[in-house]
Design a protein around this motif. Structure first.
Motif, PDB file in Angstrom:
ATOM      1  N   GLN A   5      24.246  71.392  59.334  1.00 14.33           N
ATOM      2  CA  GLN A   5      24.986  71.875  57.961  1.00 14.33           C
ATOM      3  C   GLN A   5      24.954  73.394  58.348  1.00 14.33           C
ATOM      4  O   GLN A   5      24.119  73.836  58.848  1.00 14.33           O
ATOM      5  N   ASN A   6      26.057  73.755  57.599  1.00 15.20           N
ATOM      6  CA  ASN A   6      26.387  75.195  57.783  1.00 15.20           C
ATOM      7  C   ASN A   6      26.194  75.849  56.318  1.00 15.20           C
ATOM      8  O   ASN A   6      27.071  75.112  55.416  1.00 15.20           O
ATOM      9  N   ILE A   8      26.418  78.445  53.428  1.00 17.36           N
ATOM     10  CA  ILE A   8      27.215  79.487  53.173  1.00 17.36           C
ATOM     11  C   ILE A   8      26.789  80.306  51.888  1.00 17.36           C
ATOM     12  O   ILE A   8      27.272  79.707  50.987  1.00 17.36           O
ATOM     13  N   ILE A  18      37.370  80.048  49.557  1.00 19.93           N
ATOM     14  CA  ILE A  18      36.538  79.215  50.483  1.00 19.93           C
ATOM     15  C   ILE A  18      36.951  77.855  50.322  1.00 19.93           C
ATOM     16  O   ILE A  18      37.071  76.909  51.248  1.00 19.93           O
ATOM     17  N   PHE A  22      38.610  75.008  53.224  1.00 23.59           N
ATOM     18  CA  PHE A  22      37.920  73.688  53.437  1.00 23.59           C
ATOM     19  C   PHE A  22      38.911  72.470  53.153  1.00 23.59           C
ATOM     20  O   PHE A  22      39.205  71.451  53.515  1.00 23.59           O
ATOM     21  N   SER A  26      42.523  68.744  58.340  1.00 23.24           N
ATOM     22  CA  SER A  26      41.378  68.609  59.157  1.00 23.24           C
ATOM     23  C   SER A  26      41.620  67.347  60.008  1.00 23.24           C
ATOM     24  O   SER A  26      42.012  66.222  59.878  1.00 23.24           O
ATOM     25  N   ASN A  27      41.181  67.354  61.253  1.00 24.95           N
ATOM     26  CA  ASN A  27      41.090  66.212  62.166  1.00 24.95           C
ATOM     27  C   ASN A  27      39.876  65.988  62.656  1.00 24.95           C
ATOM     28  O   ASN A  27      39.655  65.386  63.588  1.00 24.95           O
ATOM     29  N   PHE A  37      31.262  64.070  56.536  1.00 25.29           N
ATOM     30  CA  PHE A  37      31.779  65.411  56.309  1.00 25.29           C
ATOM     31  C   PHE A  37      31.573  65.459  54.696  1.00 25.29           C
ATOM     32  O   PHE A  37      32.344  64.792  54.026  1.00 25.29           O
ATOM     33  N   TRP A  70      32.498  68.913  69.508  1.00 26.45           N
ATOM     34  CA  TRP A  70      33.371  69.364  68.469  1.00 26.45           C
ATOM     35  C   TRP A  70      33.243  70.929  68.323  1.00 26.45           C
ATOM     36  O   TRP A  70      34.282  71.587  68.221  1.00 26.45           O
ATOM     37  N   ARG A  71      31.992  71.571  68.398  1.00 26.05           N
ATOM     38  CA  ARG A  71      31.713  72.883  68.083  1.00 26.05           C
ATOM     39  C   ARG A  71      32.242  73.887  69.217  1.00 26.05           C
ATOM     40  O   ARG A  71      32.478  74.828  69.026  1.00 26.05           O
ATOM     41  N   ALA A  79      39.864  75.297  62.929  1.00 20.94           N
ATOM     42  CA  ALA A  79      39.342  75.164  61.469  1.00 20.94           C
ATOM     43  C   ALA A  79      38.517  76.142  60.991  1.00 20.94           C
ATOM     44  O   ALA A  79      38.416  76.424  59.760  1.00 20.94           O
ATOM     45  N   MET A  88      30.461  86.960  53.924  1.00 23.03           N
ATOM     46  CA  MET A  88      29.834  85.589  53.887  1.00 23.03           C
ATOM     47  C   MET A  88      28.665  85.582  54.740  1.00 23.03           C
ATOM     48  O   MET A  88      28.631  86.071  55.623  1.00 23.03           O
ATOM     49  N   ALA A  90      26.123  82.831  56.813  1.00 20.27           N
ATOM     50  CA  ALA A  90      26.168  81.660  57.075  1.00 20.27           C
ATOM     51  C   ALA A  90      24.867  81.306  58.036  1.00 20.27           C
ATOM     52  O   ALA A  90      24.385  81.830  58.953  1.00 20.27           O
TER      53      ALA A  90
HETATM   54  C1  HEM Z   1      29.556  82.118  61.123  1.00 17.68           C
HETATM   55  C2  HEM Z   1      29.708  81.045  61.096  1.00 17.68           C
HETATM   56  C3  HEM Z   1      30.506  80.025  59.968  1.00 17.68           C
HETATM   57  C4  HEM Z   1      31.360  80.337  58.815  1.00 17.68           C
HETATM   58  C5  HEM Z   1      31.246  81.725  58.241  1.00 17.68           C
HETATM   59  C6  HEM Z   1      32.043  79.283  58.470  1.00 17.68           C
HETATM   60  C7  HEM Z   1      32.822  79.286  57.443  1.00 17.68           C
HETATM   61  C8  HEM Z   1      33.877  78.230  57.298  1.00 17.68           C
HETATM   62  C9  HEM Z   1      34.898  78.265  56.351  1.00 17.68           C
HETATM   63  C10 HEM Z   1      35.183  79.303  55.592  1.00 17.68           C
HETATM   64  C11 HEM Z   1      35.703  76.947  56.318  1.00 17.68           C
HETATM   65  C12 HEM Z   1      36.856  76.774  55.923  1.00 17.68           C
HETATM   66  C13 HEM Z   1      38.061  76.914  56.767  1.00 17.68           C
HETATM   67  C14 HEM Z   1      38.480  78.564  56.672  1.00 17.68           C
HETATM   68  O1  HEM Z   1      38.804  79.074  55.868  1.00 17.68           O
HETATM   69  O2  HEM Z   1      38.679  79.090  57.954  1.00 17.68           O
HETATM   70  C15 HEM Z   1      34.999  76.456  57.221  1.00 17.68           C
HETATM   71  C16 HEM Z   1      35.455  74.859  57.899  1.00 17.68           C
HETATM   72  C17 HEM Z   1      34.368  73.898  58.457  1.00 17.68           C
HETATM   73  N1  HEM Z   1      33.144  74.470  58.823  1.00 17.68           N
HETATM   74 FE1  HEM Z   1      32.453  76.183  59.087  1.00 17.68          FE
HETATM   75  N2  HEM Z   1      31.953  78.241  59.155  1.00 17.68           N
HETATM   76  C18 HEM Z   1      30.829  78.510  60.438  1.00 17.68           C
HETATM   77  C19 HEM Z   1      30.385  77.750  61.352  1.00 17.68           C
HETATM   78  C20 HEM Z   1      30.284  76.430  61.046  1.00 17.68           C
HETATM   79  C21 HEM Z   1      29.245  75.586  61.859  1.00 17.68           C
HETATM   80  C22 HEM Z   1      28.068  76.007  62.944  1.00 17.68           C
HETATM   81  C23 HEM Z   1      29.663  74.261  61.314  1.00 17.68           C
HETATM   82  C24 HEM Z   1      28.851  73.047  61.676  1.00 17.68           C
HETATM   83  C25 HEM Z   1      28.502  72.066  60.821  1.00 17.68           C
HETATM   84  C26 HEM Z   1      30.547  74.362  60.490  1.00 17.68           C
HETATM   85  C27 HEM Z   1      31.248  73.292  59.563  1.00 17.68           C
HETATM   86  C28 HEM Z   1      32.599  73.419  59.283  1.00 17.68           C
HETATM   87  C29 HEM Z   1      33.435  72.197  58.925  1.00 17.68           C
HETATM   88  C30 HEM Z   1      32.950  70.790  58.958  1.00 17.68           C
HETATM   89  C31 HEM Z   1      34.631  72.661  58.389  1.00 17.68           C
HETATM   90  C32 HEM Z   1      35.715  71.991  58.119  1.00 17.68           C
HETATM   91  C33 HEM Z   1      36.634  71.738  59.326  1.00 17.68           C
HETATM   92  C34 HEM Z   1      37.740  70.509  59.094  1.00 17.68           C
HETATM   93  O3  HEM Z   1      37.761  69.845  58.376  1.00 17.68           O
HETATM   94  O4  HEM Z   1      38.170  70.411  60.405  1.00 17.68           O
HETATM   95  N3  HEM Z   1      31.007  75.602  60.380  1.00 17.68           N
HETATM   96  N4  HEM Z   1      33.835  77.084  57.743  1.00 17.68           N
END
Ligand code: HEM
Length: 101
Positions: A5-6, A8, A18, A22, A26-27, A37, A70-71, A79, A88, A90
């Motif tokens: 889980q992330n 935020i 935000i 999301f 998404s793939n 998810f 994936w990471r 993404a 934010m 996180a």
């Molecule tokens: C500094 C670290 C992170 C921040 C601030 C962050 C923030 C965000 C934001 C705002 C989005 C929406 C897309 C966008 O506006 O760019 C997103 C997508 C996503 N994030 Fe993060 N994220 C971070 C790291 C992570 C990590 C470590 C995970 C692991 C669970 C994660 C899981 C996801 C998932 C699953 C999506 C949707 C991707 C998709 O559907 O392809 N995020 N994140």
């Protein structure tokens, strides 16, 4: 099975942006070992400021290796490529599943 889980925390003013991020293409479902998810938005949390929102991006994977693949993939980079991180906070959480029904 693992849950990653992330968590935020962001200013309430950023909520719409935000959620919009999301909802972009998404793939995730094509990633090997991906299970599910959910993007959760907290409706009650102790200690959360009135002008803040808390989201949890909650993922389930078959293994830690699947998550790590994936990471470190381009898909993860894409993404997170909106470049609008803003103010934010996180926090990453990794859980192993002990009981499942
Ligand atoms: C500094 C670290 C992170 C921040 C601030 C962050 C923030 C965000 C934001 C705002 C989005 C929406 C897309 C966008 O506006 O760019 C997103 C997508 C996503 N994030 Fe993060 N994220 C971070 C790291 C992570 C990590 C470590 C995970 C692991 C669970 C994660 C899981 C996801 C998932 C699953 C999506 C949707 C991707 C998709 O559907 O392809 N995020 N994140």
């Amino acid at each position: 099975m693992i849950v990653v889980q992330n968590r935020i925390t962001a200013p309430a003013a950023a909520a719409e942006r935000i959620e919009h991020g999301f909802n972009q293409n998404s793939n995730l479902k094509d990633q090997p070992g991906f299970v599910s998810f959910k993007l959760l938005k907290a409706t009650q949390v102790s200690g959360l400021g009135q002008d803040e929102v808390l989201y949890v991006a909650s993922t389930q994977w078959e293994s830690m290796e699947a998550f790590e693949t994936w990471r470190s993939s381009d898909a993860f980079g894409r993404a997170h490529g909106s470049g609008q991180g803003g103010p934010m906070r996180a926090t990453l959480e990794v859980f192993e599943v002990k009981v499942e029904r």
